[in-house]
Design a protein around this motif. Structure first.
Motif, PDB file in Angstrom:
ATOM      1  N   UNK A 166       0.831  -1.212   0.000  1.00 55.73           N
ATOM      2  CA  UNK A 166       0.000   0.000   0.000  1.00 55.73           C
ATOM      3  C   UNK A 166       0.860   1.255   0.000  1.00 55.73           C
ATOM      4  N   UNK A 167       1.863   1.271   0.880  1.00 58.78           N
ATOM      5  CA  UNK A 167       2.733   2.435   0.997  1.00 58.78           C
ATOM      6  C   UNK A 167       3.550   2.639  -0.268  1.00 58.78           C
ATOM      7  N   UNK A 168       4.000   1.542  -0.862  1.00 53.76           N
ATOM      8  CA  UNK A 168       4.783   1.641  -2.089  1.00 53.76           C
ATOM      9  C   UNK A 168       3.922   2.106  -3.261  1.00 53.76           C
ATOM     10  N   UNK A 169       2.655   1.707  -3.279  1.00 52.43           N
ATOM     11  CA  UNK A 169       1.741   2.193  -4.315  1.00 52.43           C
ATOM     12  C   UNK A 169       1.636   3.713  -4.235  1.00 52.43           C
ATOM     13  N   UNK A 170       1.465   4.236  -3.033  1.00 51.05           N
ATOM     14  CA  UNK A 170       1.305   5.679  -2.861  1.00 51.05           C
ATOM     15  C   UNK A 170       2.595   6.428  -3.179  1.00 51.05           C
ATOM     16  N   UNK A 171       3.738   5.872  -2.763  1.00 47.77           N
ATOM     17  CA  UNK A 171       5.019   6.512  -3.066  1.00 47.77           C
ATOM     18  C   UNK A 171       5.310   6.459  -4.565  1.00 47.77           C
TER      19      UNK A 171
ATOM     20  N   UNK B 152       7.367  -3.091  -7.410  1.00 42.84           N
ATOM     21  CA  UNK B 152       6.414  -1.990  -7.601  1.00 42.84           C
ATOM     22  C   UNK B 152       6.839  -1.083  -8.752  1.00 42.84           C
ATOM     23  N   UNK B 153       8.132  -0.879  -8.918  1.00 40.91           N
ATOM     24  CA  UNK B 153       8.617  -0.097 -10.065  1.00 40.91           C
ATOM     25  C   UNK B 153       8.201  -0.775 -11.366  1.00 40.91           C
TER      26      UNK B 153
ATOM     27  N   UNK C 151       3.060 -12.659   4.455  1.00 37.63           N
ATOM     28  CA  UNK C 151       2.847 -11.234   4.693  1.00 37.63           C
ATOM     29  C   UNK C 151       2.735 -10.412   3.437  1.00 37.63           C
ATOM     30  N   UNK C 152       2.689 -11.054   2.258  1.00 35.42           N
ATOM     31  CA  UNK C 152       2.584 -10.353   0.980  1.00 35.42           C
ATOM     32  C   UNK C 152       1.117 -10.204   0.604  1.00 35.42           C
ATOM     33  N   UNK C 153       0.780  -9.066   0.013  1.00 35.67           N
ATOM     34  CA  UNK C 153      -0.585  -8.855  -0.479  1.00 35.67           C
ATOM     35  C   UNK C 153      -0.541  -8.689  -1.994  1.00 35.67           C
ATOM     36  N   UNK C 154      -1.728  -8.537  -2.583  1.00 27.62           N
ATOM     37  CA  UNK C 154      -1.786  -8.231  -4.012  1.00 27.62           C
ATOM     38  C   UNK C 154      -1.034  -6.935  -4.269  1.00 27.62           C
ATOM     39  N   UNK C 155      -0.586  -6.736  -5.499  1.00 23.00           N
ATOM     40  CA  UNK C 155       0.281  -5.602  -5.792  1.00 23.00           C
ATOM     41  C   UNK C 155      -0.409  -4.278  -5.482  1.00 23.00           C
ATOM     42  N   UNK C 156      -1.746  -4.241  -5.524  1.00 21.85           N
ATOM     43  CA  UNK C 156      -2.463  -3.007  -5.208  1.00 21.85           C
ATOM     44  C   UNK C 156      -2.535  -2.730  -3.707  1.00 21.85           C
TER      45      UNK C 156
END
Length: 255
Positions: free
Chosen positions: A9-14, A90-91, A131-136
């Motif tokens: 989540x945080x990486x999506x926002x960043x 994420x990149x 502890x991994x979630x979907x990429x979103x």
């Protein structure tokens, strides 16, 4: 206490912030960095004792993360900073599916801004056993899962299928609980939220957003791998057909 690793989540926002800045880093003094720092500290993901740490997702740490995004992008000509695999994943996601990932970031922002995501309790399966979630991210997964578990919506979906005269069976593998378990399985099916996580925001869930699936296929729809979204029943059905074809070819070759 150690600062937790950045979540999806945080990486999506960043990542969205960097992309909207033309894949350039943002300095600590930039007001957008401070806004994102405040937003990250408001996400209902980490424990309260973590959120109380002054250095947790501080403007300095947010700025450094934007540098990671910039310098590890394939178009950057200089030396890359060291970062973890989740950031690299994420990149790639933003590089390959920019519009989708920007929409995911917008959905998270809107969910936090409206208070909706603060009202939904953590859900089983929003992250996998590692502890991994979907990429979103897990918050959009939490949102979709809470809708899947709405008993009223599930009952309405089952009623719609029966009203239309269709059999109550898995839309992926055709498993029919009643056919296998008799009266015990009659009327039973699980539902999967087929709307992509990045668009599962403020609008109401329609019955067409839900698909009837068996327990096994439901689990495979939700099974998470780094950099991937949840699978729709259609995508899982295609995968099932591919695996079946490969198995048939191997059987023919060995006979």
């Amino acid at each position: 206490m150690r600062i937790p690793a950045w979540t999806e989540d945080e990486l999506v926002l960043a990542g969205a912030l960097v992309v909207k800045n033309a894949w350039r880093e943002l300095r600590t003094s930039d007001p957008r960095v401070h806004e994102l720092s405040d937003l990250l500290r408001s996400l209902p993901i980490h424990r309260s004792d973590v959120l109380a740490l002054p250095s947790f997702r501080s403007p300095d740490s947010v700025s450094r993360k934007t540098t990671d995004f910039m310098t590890n992008h394939q178009a950057y000509p200089g030396k890359a900073t060291r970062c973890g695999k989740p950031t690299l994943v994420m990149i790639d996601a933003f590089t390959e599916r920019e519009a989708v990932m920007l929409q995911a970031a917008k959905a998270i922002e809107e969910g936090i801004g409206s208070g909706e995501l603060h009202r939904i309790p953590p859900q089983p399966d929003e992250v996998d056993e590692t502890g991994v979630s979907a990429v979103e991210g897990r918050l959009l997964a939490r949102w979709a899962l809470s809708r899947e578990r709405n008993s009223k919506l599930r009952a309405q979906k089952i009623a719609r299928v029966r009203q239309d005269g269709g059999p109550l069976r898995c839309e992926v593998c055709d498993f029919d609980f009643a056919r296998t378990y008799g009266d015990l399985g009659d009327g039973y099916i699980e539902v999967h939220h087929v709307t992509p996580l990045h668009v599962s925001g403020n609008r109401e869930t329609a019955l067409d957003d839900l698909a009837c699936v068996c327990a096994n296929c439901h689990r495979m729809c939700h099974r998470t791998r780094p950099g991937e979204s949840w699978r729709t029943p259609a995508a899982l059905r295609e995968l099932l057909a591919t695996v079946g074809s490969e198995a048939w070819i191997l059987d023919q070759a060995s006979s």
